[in-house]
Design a protein around this motif. Structure first.
Motif, PDB file in Angstrom:
ATOM      1  N   HIS A 160       0.823  -1.211   0.000  1.00 22.19           N
ATOM      2  CA  HIS A 160       0.000   0.000   0.000  1.00 22.19           C
ATOM      3  C   HIS A 160       0.860   1.265   0.000  1.00 22.19           C
ATOM      4  CE1 HIS A 160      -4.190  -1.537   1.331  1.00 22.19           C
ATOM      5  NE2 HIS A 160      -3.554  -2.464   0.655  1.00 22.19           N
ATOM      6  N   HIS A 161       0.259   2.335  -0.532  1.00 20.86           N
ATOM      7  CA  HIS A 161       0.829   3.685  -0.537  1.00 20.86           C
ATOM      8  C   HIS A 161       2.061   3.790  -1.438  1.00 20.86           C
ATOM      9  CE1 HIS A 161      -1.923   3.652   2.691  1.00 20.86           C
ATOM     10  NE2 HIS A 161      -1.097   3.246   3.617  1.00 20.86           N
ATOM     11  N   LEU A 162       1.920   3.299  -2.673  1.00 22.43           N
ATOM     12  CA  LEU A 162       2.926   3.500  -3.703  1.00 22.43           C
ATOM     13  C   LEU A 162       2.615   4.792  -4.451  1.00 22.43           C
ATOM     14  CD1 LEU A 162       2.796  -0.126  -5.129  1.00 22.43           C
ATOM     15  CD2 LEU A 162       4.609   0.772  -3.688  1.00 22.43           C
ATOM     16  N   PHE A 163       3.646   5.429  -5.031  1.00 23.64           N
ATOM     17  CA  PHE A 163       3.467   6.612  -5.883  1.00 23.64           C
ATOM     18  C   PHE A 163       2.613   7.663  -5.171  1.00 23.64           C
ATOM     19  CE2 PHE A 163       2.990   2.645  -8.462  1.00 23.64           C
ATOM     20  CZ  PHE A 163       4.320   2.557  -8.838  1.00 23.64           C
ATOM     21  N   VAL A 164       3.046   8.075  -3.997  1.00 19.56           N
ATOM     22  CA  VAL A 164       2.219   8.931  -3.148  1.00 19.56           C
ATOM     23  C   VAL A 164       2.361  10.391  -3.526  1.00 19.56           C
ATOM     24  CG1 VAL A 164       1.858   9.714  -0.775  1.00 19.56           C
ATOM     25  CG2 VAL A 164       2.322   7.307  -1.237  1.00 19.56           C
ATOM     26  N   SER A 165       1.232  11.094  -3.652  1.00 21.85           N
ATOM     27  CA  SER A 165       1.182  12.550  -3.724  1.00 21.85           C
ATOM     28  C   SER A 165       0.010  13.000  -2.863  1.00 21.85           C
ATOM     29  CB  SER A 165       1.005  13.031  -5.174  1.00 21.85           C
ATOM     30  OG  SER A 165      -0.298  12.743  -5.634  1.00 21.85           O
ATOM     31  N   CYS A 166      -0.237  14.290  -2.811  1.00 22.45           N
ATOM     32  CA  CYS A 166      -1.310  14.795  -1.951  1.00 22.45           C
ATOM     33  C   CYS A 166      -2.683  14.298  -2.388  1.00 22.45           C
ATOM     34  CB  CYS A 166      -1.295  16.320  -1.934  1.00 22.45           C
ATOM     35  SG  CYS A 166       0.161  17.000  -1.114  1.00 22.45           S
TER      36      CYS A 166
END
Length: 291
Positions: A160-166
Motif C-alpha cells: 500500500h501507498h505506492l506513488f504517493v502525492s497529496c
C-alpha cells in the motif's frame, strides 16, 4: 573615431543585454480561489524577487533571457511558472500536505462467520513498514468452514501507498482463494490488482486466474480474466469503507463486495462473495492494535 564606435557598440550591447519585460499578476489559493498575500516571487536562477501584497498582487521586471518565475509560500507547494507573451498572469498555489499513514503497524484479530454456508471462521491481519522508503506491507489469512465438507480460505499480500502525492496514491494487492463446497465444487484462484486512490475514491483494475471444478456437471473451467471495481471511504461520523469488484472469466464470473466499519478500536465488516452456484455472506468483528 574607432574608439567612439567601440564605445557606441558596447553601450548599445549593454542596453540590449539589460532589456527586460514587466509582468504583473495575482496569486490565489487553488482550493477556494482566495488571494494569497506574502508569496515569494523569484526569477528562477537569480535572487531577484518580490512578494505579493495584501490582495495577492505582484509586479516584477524579468530580463528577456529568463522566462521562469518561482512562487513559494509556507504550507503550499512551490510552483514554477513559464512566462509567455501574456504580461498579466493568474497563478494558483496548491496547499501542501504531510501524509501520515495510520495503518503501517497493525495487528488485527477477527471472528468471521459465514451466514450461508460456513458459520465458523476467523481472520488474522498484520501490517508493517520495513523502513520509511518502503510501502506499507499488509498480509493476512481468513478461514471459514462448516466443520464438515465446506472450506473457504482467503490469503493476501498487499503493498500500500505506492506513488504517493497529496491527491493520489496506489496499492498493489495479491490474493489466493481456495474453496471446497458440498463435495461438489472446488476452486483455486489467484489475483493481482492495482487500486488507484484519488482522495476518497478508488478504482480497481487487475487480472485473475481461476481453476473451477464442479463434479455434478463434470464441469471444469481454467481461465484468466480481467478485474474491475470501485471503492470509497466515508469519513466522519461514519468512518466506513465500501468496495465492489468483479472478475470476468470464460463462462464464469466472480463477485466481491465489502463494507468495513470502524468504531474506536473495534472493526466490523460485511463481505459478499459469489462464483457460479456458490455464494457466501460473511460477518466479522474484531480489533486492530497498533505496535
Amino acid at each position: 573615431m574607432k574608439k567612439a564606435l567601440l564605445l557606441l557598440f558596447l553601450f548599445t550591447s549593454g542596453i540590449t543585454f539589460c532589456q527586460s519585460k514587466e509582468y504583473s499578476g495575482i496569486v490565489k489559493v487553488k482550493s477556494d480561489k482566495t488571494p494569497l498575500p506574502g508569496v515569494n516571487v523569484v526569477i528562477k536562477g537569480t535572487k531577484i524577487g518580490t512578494k505579493t501584497d495584501f490582495d495577492g498582487y505582484f509586479k516584477i521586471s524579468v530580463p528577456d533571457s529568463l522566462n521562469i518565475l518561482s512562487f513559494s509560500f509556507l504550507g503550499f507547494q512551490t510552483l514554477e511558472y513559464k512566462l509567455e507573451t501574456e504580461k498579466k498572469i493568474e497563478v494558483f498555489l496548491k496547499e501542501d500536505c504531510n501524509i501520515d499513514w495510520f495503518d503501517e503497524r497493525h495487528i488485527g484479530f477477527y471472528l468471521n462467520s459465514g451466514v450461508v454456508n460456513n458459520p465458523v471462521g476467523g481472520l488474522i491481519h498484520f501490517s508493517f513498514t520495513p523502513n520509511y522508503n518502503w510501502p506499507t506491507i499488509k498480509t493476512g489469512i481468513s478461514y471459514q468452514t462448516n466443520l464438515k465438507e465446506n472450506k473457504f480460505l482467503n490469503a493476501y499480500l498487499n503493498f500500500h501507498h505506492l506513488f504517493v502525492s497529496c491527491d493520489f496514491n496506489a496499492d498493489i494487492n495479491t490474493a489466493l482463494r481456495n474453496l471446497e463446497y458440498d463435495n461438489n465444487i472446488e476452486l483455486t484462484a489467484y489475483s493481482v490488482e492495482t487500486s488507484l486512490n484519488f482522495n476518497r475514491f478508488n478504482a480497481i483494475v487487475g487480472l485473475s486466474t481461476i481453476d473451477y471444478n464442479k463434479t455434478s456437471e463434470n464441469e471444469n473451467i481454467n481461465s484468466i480474466g480481467p478485474t474491475f471495481g470501485l471503492g470509497t471511504w466515508i469519513g466522519q461520523p461514519f468512518l466506513m469503507s465500501i468496495s465492489a469488484k468483479t472478475t470476468i472469466y470464460k463462462n464464469l464470473s466472480e463477485y466481491h463486495a465489502e463494507i468495513k466499519k470502524q468504531y474506536k478500536g473495534i472493526y466490523g465488516f460485511l463481505k459478499y462473495y459469489k462464483v457460479n452456484d456458490f455464494n457466501e455472506l460473511s460477518l466479522g468483528i474484531g480489533i486492530e492494535l497498533s505496535y
